[in-house]
Design an enzyme around this catalytic site. Structure first.
Site, PDB file in Angstrom:
ATOM      1  N   GLY A  51      40.481  45.445  41.110  1.00  0.00           N
ATOM      2  CA  GLY A  51      40.171  46.557  40.195  1.00  0.00           C
ATOM      3  C   GLY A  51      40.676  46.237  38.796  1.00  0.00           C
ATOM      4  O   GLY A  51      41.738  45.634  38.640  1.00  0.00           O
ATOM      5  N   VAL A 111      47.466  34.795  27.288  1.00  0.00           N
ATOM      6  CA  VAL A 111      47.381  33.535  28.055  1.00  0.00           C
ATOM      7  C   VAL A 111      46.681  32.482  27.199  1.00  0.00           C
ATOM      8  O   VAL A 111      47.154  31.348  27.049  1.00  0.00           O
ATOM      9  CB  VAL A 111      46.613  33.753  29.388  1.00  0.00           C
ATOM     10  CG1 VAL A 111      46.196  32.419  29.999  1.00  0.00           C
ATOM     11  CG2 VAL A 111      47.459  34.547  30.378  1.00  0.00           C
ATOM     12  N   VAL A 112      45.545  32.861  26.625  1.00  0.00           N
ATOM     13  CA  VAL A 112      44.763  31.901  25.841  1.00  0.00           C
ATOM     14  C   VAL A 112      45.564  31.400  24.639  1.00  0.00           C
ATOM     15  O   VAL A 112      45.657  30.191  24.382  1.00  0.00           O
ATOM     16  CB  VAL A 112      43.422  32.537  25.380  1.00  0.00           C
ATOM     17  CG1 VAL A 112      42.704  31.647  24.377  1.00  0.00           C
ATOM     18  CG2 VAL A 112      42.537  32.817  26.591  1.00  0.00           C
ATOM     19  N   GLY A 152      46.052  42.415  41.215  1.00  0.00           N
ATOM     20  CA  GLY A 152      47.028  43.139  42.027  1.00  0.00           C
ATOM     21  C   GLY A 152      47.291  42.471  43.362  1.00  0.00           C
ATOM     22  O   GLY A 152      47.095  41.253  43.521  1.00  0.00           O
ATOM     23  N   SER A 180      44.564  40.292  44.957  1.00  0.00           N
ATOM     24  CA  SER A 180      44.340  39.074  44.162  1.00  0.00           C
ATOM     25  C   SER A 180      45.412  38.037  44.461  1.00  0.00           C
ATOM     26  O   SER A 180      45.126  36.837  44.586  1.00  0.00           O
ATOM     27  CB  SER A 180      44.392  39.408  42.670  1.00  0.00           C
ATOM     28  OG  SER A 180      43.629  40.545  42.392  1.00  0.00           O
ATOM     29  N   ASP A 189      47.841  50.553  40.488  1.00  0.00           N
ATOM     30  CA  ASP A 189      48.558  51.058  41.668  1.00  0.00           C
ATOM     31  C   ASP A 189      50.059  50.762  41.668  1.00  0.00           C
ATOM     32  O   ASP A 189      50.804  51.377  42.422  1.00  0.00           O
ATOM     33  CB  ASP A 189      47.965  50.442  42.941  1.00  0.00           C
ATOM     34  CG  ASP A 189      46.613  51.037  43.282  1.00  0.00           C
ATOM     35  OD1 ASP A 189      46.208  52.006  42.620  1.00  0.00           O
ATOM     36  OD2 ASP A 189      45.965  50.531  44.213  1.00  0.00           O
ATOM     37  N   ARG A 219      46.671  80.145  39.938  1.00  0.00           N
ATOM     38  CA  ARG A 219      45.936  79.495  41.019  1.00  0.00           C
ATOM     39  C   ARG A 219      46.691  78.293  41.580  1.00  0.00           C
ATOM     40  O   ARG A 219      47.581  77.760  40.934  1.00  0.00           O
ATOM     41  CB  ARG A 219      44.622  78.957  40.455  1.00  0.00           C
ATOM     42  CG  ARG A 219      43.480  79.894  40.612  1.00  0.00           C
ATOM     43  CD  ARG A 219      42.219  79.142  40.260  1.00  0.00           C
ATOM     44  NE  ARG A 219      41.134  80.068  40.075  1.00  0.00           N
ATOM     45  CZ  ARG A 219      40.103  79.860  39.275  1.00  0.00           C
ATOM     46  NH1 ARG A 219      40.055  78.773  38.545  1.00  0.00           N
ATOM     47  NH2 ARG A 219      39.136  80.729  39.198  1.00  0.00           N
ATOM     48  N   HIS A 234      37.995  57.395  38.669  1.00  0.00           N
ATOM     49  CA  HIS A 234      38.091  56.201  37.834  1.00  0.00           C
ATOM     50  C   HIS A 234      38.469  56.463  36.386  1.00  0.00           C
ATOM     51  O   HIS A 234      38.712  55.497  35.650  1.00  0.00           O
ATOM     52  CB  HIS A 234      36.781  55.409  37.916  1.00  0.00           C
ATOM     53  CG  HIS A 234      36.616  54.712  39.234  1.00  0.00           C
ATOM     54  ND1 HIS A 234      36.216  55.378  40.363  1.00  0.00           N
ATOM     55  CD2 HIS A 234      36.835  53.429  39.606  1.00  0.00           C
ATOM     56  CE1 HIS A 234      36.180  54.529  41.382  1.00  0.00           C
ATOM     57  NE2 HIS A 234      36.551  53.349  40.946  1.00  0.00           N
ATOM     58  N   ARG A 246      41.465  54.559  35.554  1.00  0.00           N
ATOM     59  CA  ARG A 246      41.501  53.101  35.449  1.00  0.00           C
ATOM     60  C   ARG A 246      41.144  52.598  34.054  1.00  0.00           C
ATOM     61  O   ARG A 246      41.481  51.467  33.692  1.00  0.00           O
ATOM     62  CB  ARG A 246      40.534  52.481  36.471  1.00  0.00           C
ATOM     63  CG  ARG A 246      41.102  52.342  37.840  1.00  0.00           C
ATOM     64  CD  ARG A 246      41.069  50.925  38.362  1.00  0.00           C
ATOM     65  NE  ARG A 246      39.766  50.367  38.434  1.00  0.00           N
ATOM     66  CZ  ARG A 246      39.050  50.237  39.566  1.00  0.00           C
ATOM     67  NH1 ARG A 246      39.535  50.676  40.701  1.00  0.00           N
ATOM     68  NH2 ARG A 246      37.882  49.673  39.547  1.00  0.00           N
TER      69      ARG A 246
END
Ligand code: F6P
Length: 319
Positions: free
Chosen positions: A11, A23-24, A102, A105, A128, A163, A250, A253
């Site tokens: 995900g 990283v690059v 995650g 992976s 997560d 409620r 979603h 995310r």
């Protein structure tokens, strides 16, 4: 080491782009060539590769999602799929892999790296927060803040209309988002996969609360612990109070990564590149108690230990 590849899998999580950028740029600062693998493991199987240079990762630090695309790849769990991915690694002379993702992976990277002797380093990115041995994954802070905004809004109606709301957040096997958001949102209860639900006790509390004048409740449920709609219905059946169910889904995310998610991405990516250069493999980078550490994949993919009872007790004291 001359050439490394980077991919995002599983995900998407806010902050993945910040990690790709770092990283690059860290790798190219060490004169390494970086290949971006598109669509996660599927891209390694199908040779969906592109060389990434300093400029190709401009303007992405603030973007959610991942410019490399991502996905879940059942084919990579087969020998045939893994063999094809290995052929790609050999064909393009890739000396090491950086896997941003995650738990699933890292499980795949652990198996693939050991089977074909490819140095793999993981950068934990998942909303997560389900990587064992480290404090927090890239993206989880952003997701919690997104869910928290929604819960703050729901609180307005809960209070005004007196409620009960049941709000479902993400987390199939891990209740971290639910617990974190329930505490920060001042919610009255939380239902998570790691803790047995006692619905009778919860409904008893709701009824007693009502008698003493507490008329609004927000109950957060992690998706892996039940469906908001079912739980809301059961509460209505058992208490006869009106309830509403909301699934945040979603929306949690996506979105701009918070400073915490970005900062984590940048710091961990630098360590990931450095560790590959030092000859490390089969490990994830992470932060534990404020310090950057490396955790064996084998440990990282175990069930994350959360201080469930401590957190839950605090929530009930504060309710
Ligand atoms: O990435 C983790 C996660 O968001 C989980 O919380 C959720 O259960 C799952 O992914 C949803 O996956 P998908 O987007 O493939 O439906």
């Amino acid at each position: 080491m001359k050439r490394i590849a980077v991919l995002t899998t599983g995900g998407d999580a806010p902050g993945m782009n910040a990690a790709i950028r770092a990283v690059v740029r860290c790798a190219t600062a060490h004169k390494l060539e970086v290949i971006g693998v598109f669509r996660g493991w599927r891209g390694l199987i199908n040779e969906e590769l592109k060389v990434l240079d300093h400029r190709s990762v401009s303007g992405i630090i603030n973007l959610g999602g991942t410019i490399l695309k991502t996905g879940r790849c059942p084919e990579f769990q087969t020998k045939e799929g893994q063999d094809r991915a290995y052929q790609t690694v050999k064909k393009y002379a890739i000396d090491g892999l950086i896997v941003i993702g995650g738990n699933g992976s890292f499980t795949a990277a652990h198996e693939f790296g050991n089977k074909y002797n490819i140095p793999c380093i993981g950068i934990p990115a998942s909303i997560d927060n389900d990587i064992n041995g480290i404090d927090v994954t890239i993206g989880s802070d952003t997701a919690i803040n997104t869910a928290l905004n929604a819960i703050d809004n729901i609180r307005d109606t809960a209070t005004s209309m007196e409620r009960i709301f049941v709000v479902e957040v993400m987390g199939r096997g891990c209740g971290y988002i639910a617990l974190a958001v329930a505490l920060a949102g001042g919610c009255e209860d939380v239902i998570i996969p790691e803790r047995k639900l006692n619905l009778e006790a919860m409904c008893h509390d709701i009824v007693q609360g009502n008698i003493s004048g507490k008329l609004s409740w927000i109950i957060v449920v992690a998706e892996g612990a039940g469906k908001a709609e079912d739980i809301a219905q059961k509460i209505t059946d058992m208490t006869s109070f009106e309830t509403r169910a909301i699934v945040l889904g979603h929306v949690q995310r996506g979105g701009r990564p918070t400073a915490i998610s970005r900062d984590l991405a940048l710091r961990l990516s630098q360590v990931a590149v450095d560790s590959l250069l030092k000859g490390e493999k089969d490990k994830a980078v992470g932060i534990s108690c404020g310090r950057v550490i490396m955790v064996d994949f084998e440990t990282a993919i175990k069930k994350k230990e959360l201080k469930i009872e401590e957190w839950y007790n605090l929530l009930k004291i504060l309710t």
